[in-house]
Motif scaffolding. Sequence first.
Motif, PDB file in Angstrom:
ATOM      1  N   VAL A  67       0.801  -1.166   0.297  1.00  0.00           N
ATOM      2  CA  VAL A  67      -0.047   0.079   0.273  1.00  0.00           C
ATOM      3  C   VAL A  67       1.150   1.123   0.006  1.00  0.00           C
ATOM      4  N   TYR A  68       0.426   1.891  -0.521  1.00  0.00           N
ATOM      5  CA  TYR A  68       1.255   3.433  -0.686  1.00  0.00           C
ATOM      6  C   TYR A  68       0.230   4.912  -0.777  1.00  0.00           C
ATOM      7  N   ARG A  69       0.700   5.762  -0.283  1.00  0.00           N
ATOM      8  CA  ARG A  69       0.014   6.597  -0.266  1.00  0.00           C
ATOM      9  C   ARG A  69       1.098   7.621  -0.574  1.00  0.00           C
ATOM     10  N   ASP A  70       0.577   8.860  -1.845  1.00  0.00           N
ATOM     11  CA  ASP A  70       1.680   9.507  -2.518  1.00  0.00           C
ATOM     12  C   ASP A  70       2.596   9.181  -3.200  1.00  0.00           C
ATOM     13  N   GLY A  71       2.495   7.894  -3.190  1.00  0.00           N
ATOM     14  CA  GLY A  71       3.913   7.269  -3.752  1.00  0.00           C
ATOM     15  C   GLY A  71       4.318   6.931  -3.065  1.00  0.00           C
ATOM     16  N   VAL A  72       4.331   6.863  -2.044  1.00  0.00           N
ATOM     17  CA  VAL A  72       5.776   6.468  -0.577  1.00  0.00           C
ATOM     18  C   VAL A  72       4.744   4.849  -0.232  1.00  0.00           C
ATOM     19  N   PRO A  73       5.534   4.000  -0.072  1.00  0.00           N
ATOM     20  CA  PRO A  73       5.091   2.761   1.243  1.00  0.00           C
ATOM     21  C   PRO A  73       4.168   3.250   2.029  1.00  0.00           C
ATOM     22  N   ALA A  74       3.280   3.037   2.481  1.00  0.00           N
ATOM     23  CA  ALA A  74       3.047   3.093   3.846  1.00  0.00           C
ATOM     24  C   ALA A  74       2.026   1.225   4.484  1.00  0.00           C
ATOM     25  N   GLY A  75       2.290   0.207   3.745  1.00  0.00           N
ATOM     26  CA  GLY A  75       2.224  -0.206   4.585  1.00  0.00           C
ATOM     27  C   GLY A  75       2.518  -1.816   3.864  1.00  0.00           C
ATOM     28  N   GLU A  76       2.174  -2.676   3.993  1.00  0.00           N
ATOM     29  CA  GLU A  76       2.445  -4.185   3.363  1.00  0.00           C
ATOM     30  C   GLU A  76       1.678  -5.343   4.219  1.00  0.00           C
TER      31      GLU A  76
END
Length: 115
Positions: A67-76
């Motif tokens: 999962v990405y927020r604004d193109g940055v990894p945010a979680g798996e």
Amino acid sequence: VRAVDRAGNASISVFNTLGRIWRGDEVPPAPTGLHADAAGPGLVRLSWTAVPATTQLMIPPVGGYRVYRDGVPAGETGNASIILDAPAGTHTYGVRSVNAVDQQSTPVDLVHVSH
């Protein structure tokens, strides 16, 4: 094998590949139906339709999602949902399926406004 955090998010599966022959370049299908709802103060729950399990032995199975927020990894997660902190403002969330050989699908994206 999966780990689970306090919010109930499960990690991506780790696979025993002994005896399996996967090319390593198979791109998994993308999840569908991404949507967001409030999971509590300052939290957002992203949910989607999981990729169906494959029955073909030569195709590596999907082990989870990045999962990405604004193109940055945010979680798996190994689930078809994840709870994340929700900073105020408009954000683009993306979810990619990840298979047993660490290939990622194209993302499914969603723009969400948090207050």
